[in-house]
Design an enzyme around this catalytic site. Structure first.
Site, PDB file in Angstrom:
ATOM      1  N   GLU A  41       0.852  -1.192   0.000  1.00 33.58           N
ATOM      2  CA  GLU A  41       0.000   0.000   0.000  1.00 33.58           C
ATOM      3  C   GLU A  41       0.886   1.239   0.000  1.00 33.58           C
ATOM      4  O   GLU A  41       1.547   1.534   0.985  1.00 33.58           O
ATOM      5  CB  GLU A  41      -0.911   0.010   1.222  1.00 33.58           C
ATOM      6  CG  GLU A  41      -1.769   1.252   1.346  1.00 33.58           C
ATOM      7  CD  GLU A  41      -2.656   1.488   0.136  1.00 33.58           C
ATOM      8  OE1 GLU A  41      -2.296   2.373  -0.671  1.00 33.58           O
ATOM      9  OE2 GLU A  41      -3.671   0.791   0.000  1.00 33.58           O
ATOM     10  N   PHE A  45      -3.848   3.460   4.348  1.00 33.23           N
ATOM     11  CA  PHE A  45      -4.561   2.199   4.513  1.00 33.23           C
ATOM     12  C   PHE A  45      -6.075   2.419   4.459  1.00 33.23           C
ATOM     13  O   PHE A  45      -6.591   3.404   4.980  1.00 33.23           O
ATOM     14  CB  PHE A  45      -4.185   1.551   5.858  1.00 33.23           C
ATOM     15  CG  PHE A  45      -3.281   0.366   5.726  1.00 33.23           C
ATOM     16  CD1 PHE A  45      -2.003   0.511   5.201  1.00 33.23           C
ATOM     17  CD2 PHE A  45      -3.688  -0.893   6.114  1.00 33.23           C
ATOM     18  CE1 PHE A  45      -1.156  -0.585   5.073  1.00 33.23           C
ATOM     19  CE2 PHE A  45      -2.853  -1.995   5.999  1.00 33.23           C
ATOM     20  CZ  PHE A  45      -1.588  -1.836   5.473  1.00 33.23           C
ATOM     21  N   CYS A  49     -12.814   4.038  -0.425  1.00 33.72           N
ATOM     22  CA  CYS A  49     -14.078   4.132   0.311  1.00 33.72           C
ATOM     23  C   CYS A  49     -13.880   4.743   1.691  1.00 33.72           C
ATOM     24  O   CYS A  49     -14.577   5.670   2.081  1.00 33.72           O
ATOM     25  CB  CYS A  49     -14.718   2.758   0.434  1.00 33.72           C
ATOM     26  SG  CYS A  49     -16.188   2.738   1.483  1.00 33.72           S
ATOM     27  N   HIS A 447     -48.516   0.608   8.564  1.00 35.04           N
ATOM     28  CA  HIS A 447     -49.193   1.870   8.260  1.00 35.04           C
ATOM     29  C   HIS A 447     -49.008   2.822   9.436  1.00 35.04           C
ATOM     30  O   HIS A 447     -49.162   2.402  10.587  1.00 35.04           O
ATOM     31  CB  HIS A 447     -50.676   1.623   8.010  1.00 35.04           C
ATOM     32  CG  HIS A 447     -51.451   2.883   7.772  1.00 35.04           C
ATOM     33  ND1 HIS A 447     -51.396   3.568   6.575  1.00 35.04           N
ATOM     34  CD2 HIS A 447     -52.265   3.594   8.593  1.00 35.04           C
ATOM     35  CE1 HIS A 447     -52.163   4.633   6.650  1.00 35.04           C
ATOM     36  NE2 HIS A 447     -52.707   4.675   7.877  1.00 35.04           N
TER      37      HIS A 447
END
Length: 463
Positions: A41, A45, A49, A447
């Site tokens: 990476e 990290f 997202c 409802h």
């Protein structure tokens, strides 16, 4: 980018190499404890997202929702206003107190004693040969390699080569101060979510889009209604930018219709592209599709045995929930090569967290007719059910597309409050192939709750 092997580098071998720590970071479960694993990476990290995408943007969206609700209070008999937006406080809430800590904790966990079989490399990964990767000055090889390297913003040349500061989704949420005015280039989901965020928080928003229709990939009934709402709320210009310059107050964008738009800042949100072109895949013999994605088969395998790909770098869906599902499939396939699972690409839903909120799954009406189905369609207004009355909603709709022959739902499309939640029940119905002709009356609908929108839409289908 160089694809030569670092001089005098001695390759270290691993059972599994994972490139990217978005969804790919979920692969090493306890079932992999006996494997020697490398995780690569080069950035923060957690992937897109967590750091610059789905999660922080929704935290901004929620703040904008509250602020925008105050503006709409008059139609409910409430005189409300937003007195101040503390931009730095929002940044601190989202990033300092939440996102950054999660990202830092994720890396610390992978580097710590809890996962002693995992080695973290924090440089860019480049293939320099078959199943051989250069990471900075290191060279590593693997029996199995998973490429989960994600995607990045697409930037047209007029902005990339202007020399003027422009923002993307990757840095606009951390801009030093909230701008009084903002140009947003693009008409997709990223553009429309940020348009809502900044307008909701009080910024004057101008949207510049080359296509006549914003969110044009959606069902036409959703597109037409959303575009009416967007043009009432934002200054929408249908044009291409031709020149971006700096001025005393911010930026100036010349358009090909002869007009000019000025604002304090500009966000370029014209789409995203897979990071496959940054990995030196030619050196490894890994094939790409024409659109730049890594070519994988139905199980996630690339053209090279032992090399897999998932998420934005290869998937036809740039969605986090799809990347997570693909991760679970690849994880299983790594552990059970004799029992491969297909990438789960059926009934993929998506939501746009703009205002009104939008969610969809399955076929649009046009797609269903083009594919030859005998369709029945119902468009149900939120405002026709009791909770819609409570909200005084005049724009929300639920549109259902079903097959008369089988009674199965082909597509569901919502625009309005709680759209991303309401649609879940119909995702379930589609996945399990339920017959809509008796689905409605075999269950209760509370409802006067908002799911009555769905109930009435189902009852309105003509069989």
């Amino acid at each position: 980018m160089s694809t030569t092997t670092p001089q005098n580098a001695q390759a270290e071998h691993f059972d599994l190499i994972i490139i990217g720590t978005g969804s790919g970071n979920s692969i090493p479960s306890e079932d992999f404890e006996n494997k020697k694993i490398a995780i690569v990476e080069e950035g923060t990290f957690g992937g897109t997202c967590l750091n610059v995408g789905c999660i922080p943007t929704k935290m901004y969206v929620y703040a904008a929702d509250l602020a925008y609700a105050a503006k709409e209070g008059q139609r409910l008999g409430i005189d409300a206003q937003v007195n101040n937006v503390d931009w730095q406080s929002i940044i601190e809430r989202v990033f300092v107190n939440r996102i950054d800590k999660i990202a830092e904790g994720g890396e610390a966990y992978r580097r710590g004693d809890e996962t002693p079989n995992i080695t973290v490399f924090d440089k860019h990964a480049t293939f320099v040969g078959p199943k051989t990767i250069a990471v900075g000055d290191d060279v590593i090889t693997g029996d199995q390699i998973v490429i989960a390297a994600g995607s990045r913003p697409t930037i047209p040349e007029v902005y990339a080569e202007s020399g003027v500061k422009y923002y993307t989704n990757e840095d606009i949420m951390r801009m030093p101060k909230q701008p009084k005015s903002l140009i947003i280039v693009g008409g997709g989901y990223i553009a429309m979510e940020f348009a809502h965020v900044f307008d909701g928080l009080g910024t004057k928003v101008t949207v510049v889009n080359r296509s006549e229709k914003l969110l044009r990939h959606l069902d036409e009934d959703i597109v037409s209604r959303f575009n009416e709402i967007a043009r009432e709320r934002f200054d929408v210009r249908i044009a291409n930018g031709t020149q971006l310059t700096q001025n005393d107050s911010g930026v100036s964008l010349s358009l090909d219709d002869g007009s000019t738009v000025e604002a304090e800042a500009i966000l370029v949100a014209t789409g995203r592209k897979p990071n496959a072109d940054l990995l030196g895949l030619d050196s490894a013999g890994i094939e790409l599709r024409e659109d730049g994605r890594i070519k994988v088969d139905e199980y996630g395998r690339t053209s090279v045995a032992g090399v897999w790909a998932l998420g934005d770098v290869s998937s036809p869906y740039m969605l986090k929930h799809v990347a997570n599902a693909e991760t679970r499939a690849v994880q299983h396939n790594l552990l059970h090569p004799e029992d491969l699972q297909k990438m789960p690409h059926d009934f993929v839903p998506a939501a746009v967290f703009t205002h009104p909120q939008i969610a969809s799954v399955g076929l649009t009406e046009a797609d269903a007719r083009e594919q030859g189905f005998d369709v029945t369609v119902k468009v149900q207004n939120y405002g026709d059910v009791a909770y819609g009355w409570a909200m005084e909603d005049s724009t929300g709709i639920c549109k259902l597309v079903a097959d008369r022959k089988t009674g199965r739902l082909l597509g569901a499309h919502y625009m309005g409050p709680q759209a991303s939640t309401l649609i879940q029940q119909l995702i379930t119905a589609m996945v399990y192939g339920l017959d809509m002709r008796d689905f409605t009356r075999k269950q209760y609908w509370i409802h006067p709750a908002l799911p009555e929108v769905t109930e009435n839409a189902l009852l309105g289908l003509d069989w």
